[in-house]
Write a protein that holds these residues in place. Structure first.
Motif, mmCIF file in Angstrom:
data_model
loop_
_atom_site.group_PDB
_atom_site.id
_atom_site.type_symbol
_atom_site.label_atom_id
_atom_site.label_comp_id
_atom_site.label_asym_id
_atom_site.label_seq_id
_atom_site.Cartn_x
_atom_site.Cartn_y
_atom_site.Cartn_z
ATOM 1 N N VAL A 37 -15.093 2.552 -15.808
ATOM 2 C CA VAL A 37 -14.227 1.469 -15.351
ATOM 3 C C VAL A 37 -12.771 1.735 -15.721
ATOM 4 C CG1 VAL A 37 -13.767 -1.001 -15.547
ATOM 5 C CG2 VAL A 37 -16.104 -0.191 -15.422
ATOM 6 N N ASP A 38 -12.526 2.478 -16.804
ATOM 7 C CA ASP A 38 -11.151 2.775 -17.215
ATOM 8 C C ASP A 38 -10.384 3.549 -16.146
ATOM 9 O OD1 ASP A 38 -11.341 1.448 -19.660
ATOM 10 O OD2 ASP A 38 -12.181 3.217 -20.645
ATOM 11 N N ASP A 39 -11.089 4.217 -15.252
ATOM 12 C CA ASP A 39 -10.440 4.932 -14.157
ATOM 13 C C ASP A 39 -9.881 3.980 -13.109
ATOM 14 O OD1 ASP A 39 -11.049 7.372 -15.324
ATOM 15 O OD2 ASP A 39 -12.789 7.755 -14.021
ATOM 16 N N PHE A 40 -10.283 2.704 -13.152
ATOM 17 C CA PHE A 40 -9.872 1.716 -12.152
ATOM 18 C C PHE A 40 -9.364 0.452 -12.848
ATOM 19 C CE2 PHE A 40 -13.385 4.276 -10.504
ATOM 20 C CZ PHE A 40 -12.757 4.878 -9.426
ATOM 21 N N PRO A 41 -8.157 0.503 -13.420
ATOM 22 C CA PRO A 41 -7.658 -0.635 -14.209
ATOM 23 C C PRO A 41 -7.581 -1.952 -13.440
ATOM 24 C CG PRO A 41 -6.006 1.133 -14.050
ATOM 25 C CD PRO A 41 -7.235 1.619 -13.378
ATOM 26 N N ALA A 42 -7.436 -1.903 -12.135
ATOM 27 C CA ALA A 42 -7.332 -3.142 -11.353
ATOM 28 C C ALA A 42 -8.614 -3.963 -11.384
ATOM 29 C CB ALA A 42 -6.949 -2.824 -9.907
ATOM 30 N N ILE A 43 -9.753 -3.333 -11.687
ATOM 31 C CA ILE A 43 -11.014 -4.076 -11.692
ATOM 32 C C ILE A 43 -11.641 -4.156 -13.080
ATOM 33 C CG2 ILE A 43 -11.506 -3.569 -9.273
ATOM 34 C CD1 ILE A 43 -13.682 -1.575 -10.389
ATOM 35 N N LYS A 44 -10.924 -3.710 -14.101
ATOM 36 C CA LYS A 44 -11.472 -3.735 -15.458
ATOM 37 C C LYS A 44 -11.443 -5.158 -15.996
ATOM 38 C CE LYS A 44 -11.394 -1.509 -19.938
ATOM 39 N NZ LYS A 44 -12.832 -1.541 -20.098
ATOM 40 N N VAL A 45 -12.593 -5.602 -16.492
ATOM 41 C CA VAL A 45 -12.728 -6.934 -17.072
ATOM 42 C C VAL A 45 -13.311 -6.776 -18.472
ATOM 43 C CG1 VAL A 45 -13.881 -9.173 -16.892
ATOM 44 C CG2 VAL A 45 -13.101 -8.007 -14.814
ATOM 45 N N GLY A 46 -12.659 -7.369 -19.434
ATOM 46 C CA GLY A 46 -13.191 -7.374 -20.802
ATOM 47 C C GLY A 46 -13.422 -5.987 -21.359
ATOM 48 N N ASN A 47 -14.505 -5.856 -22.106
ATOM 49 C CA ASN A 47 -14.822 -4.602 -22.785
ATOM 50 C C ASN A 47 -15.833 -3.741 -22.038
ATOM 51 O OD1 ASN A 47 -13.127 -5.109 -24.998
ATOM 52 N ND2 ASN A 47 -14.667 -6.447 -25.902
ATOM 53 N N TYR A 48 -16.096 -4.048 -20.790
ATOM 54 C CA TYR A 48 -17.042 -3.240 -20.029
ATOM 55 C C TYR A 48 -16.454 -1.849 -19.806
ATOM 56 C CZ TYR A 48 -19.510 -7.569 -18.929
ATOM 57 O OH TYR A 48 -20.194 -8.748 -19.011
ATOM 58 N N ASN A 49 -17.239 -0.810 -20.106
ATOM 59 C CA ASN A 49 -16.776 0.552 -19.814
ATOM 60 C C ASN A 49 -17.453 1.112 -18.573
ATOM 61 O OD1 ASN A 49 -19.308 1.120 -20.785
ATOM 62 N ND2 ASN A 49 -18.602 2.136 -22.639
ATOM 63 N N LYS A 50 -18.476 0.421 -18.080
ATOM 64 C CA LYS A 50 -19.126 0.793 -16.821
ATOM 65 C C LYS A 50 -19.684 -0.476 -16.199
ATOM 66 C CE LYS A 50 -23.735 1.765 -18.599
ATOM 67 N NZ LYS A 50 -24.841 2.695 -18.631
ATOM 68 N N TYR A 51 -19.857 -0.409 -14.901
ATOM 69 C CA TYR A 51 -20.509 -1.485 -14.172
ATOM 70 C C TYR A 51 -21.750 -0.882 -13.523
ATOM 71 C CZ TYR A 51 -15.988 -3.960 -14.393
ATOM 72 O OH TYR A 51 -14.844 -4.576 -14.807
ATOM 73 N N ASP A 52 -22.891 -1.450 -13.840
ATOM 74 C CA ASP A 52 -24.140 -0.985 -13.230
ATOM 75 C C ASP A 52 -25.065 -2.176 -13.033
ATOM 76 O OD1 ASP A 52 -25.278 -1.526 -15.735
ATOM 77 O OD2 ASP A 52 -25.397 0.583 -16.291
ATOM 78 N N LYS A 53 -26.247 -1.901 -12.493
ATOM 79 C CA LYS A 53 -27.153 -3.004 -12.173
ATOM 80 C C LYS A 53 -27.553 -3.791 -13.414
ATOM 81 C CE LYS A 53 -31.420 -0.355 -12.180
ATOM 82 N NZ LYS A 53 -32.539 0.143 -11.393
ATOM 83 N N GLN A 54 -27.632 -3.137 -14.563
ATOM 84 C CA GLN A 54 -28.014 -3.864 -15.771
ATOM 85 C C GLN A 54 -26.923 -4.844 -16.208
ATOM 86 O OE1 GLN A 54 -31.275 -3.524 -16.865
ATOM 87 N NE2 GLN A 54 -30.673 -5.482 -17.755
#
Length: 129
Positions: A81-98
């Motif tokens: 997620v750090d590669d896309f600062p416009a969509i970074k929310v909170g402390n998430y480092n990845k977005y996946d189904k879990q």
């Protein structure tokens, strides 16, 4: 937010980069509130979300999910997620189904992954009345 078409799929694209056509955006919560006011209903029966990567900041920052009975949609897994600062929310480092399952379950939805196609999937989240 910018929209950049992807190849021959004229119905698909992404909202993750800094290139493409600027797109006017509206806050999700204001759309939910407007819909409730216009319909006169206390709750929104269903929301369909297919936002080409923008589903993450929309869902993870929404304050109005408690007003929605069902969400169906598409999700795009993002490894860094750090590669896309416009969509970074909170402390998430990845977005996946879990992340999607855990977050919507915390919001009192029962979540089902309907279809998986690599890093793309479809889901259904239902709140019992």
């Amino acid at each position: 937010v910018n929209y950049a078409p992807v190849g021959l799929n004229t119905g698909g694209g992404n909202t993750l980069g800094n290139t493409g056509v600027p797109v006017k955006t509206l806050p999700f919560d204001s759309i939910v509130q407007f819909t409730r006011e216009v319909s006169g209903q206390a709750y929104i029966r269903m929301v369909k979300i297919d936002c080409e990567g923008a589903e993450w900041p929309i869902l993870l920052t929404a304050d109005s999910l408690h007003l929605i009975q069902e969400i169906i949609g598409e999700y795009h897994e993002i490894d860094n997620v750090d590669d896309f600062p416009a969509i970074k929310v909170g402390n998430y480092n990845k977005y996946d189904k879990q992340v999607l399952i855990d977050y919507l379950t915390e919001k009192d939805f029962e979540v089902t992954i309907v279809e998986e196609m690599g890093k793309l999937g479809k889901f259904r989240a239902v709140r019992e009345k």
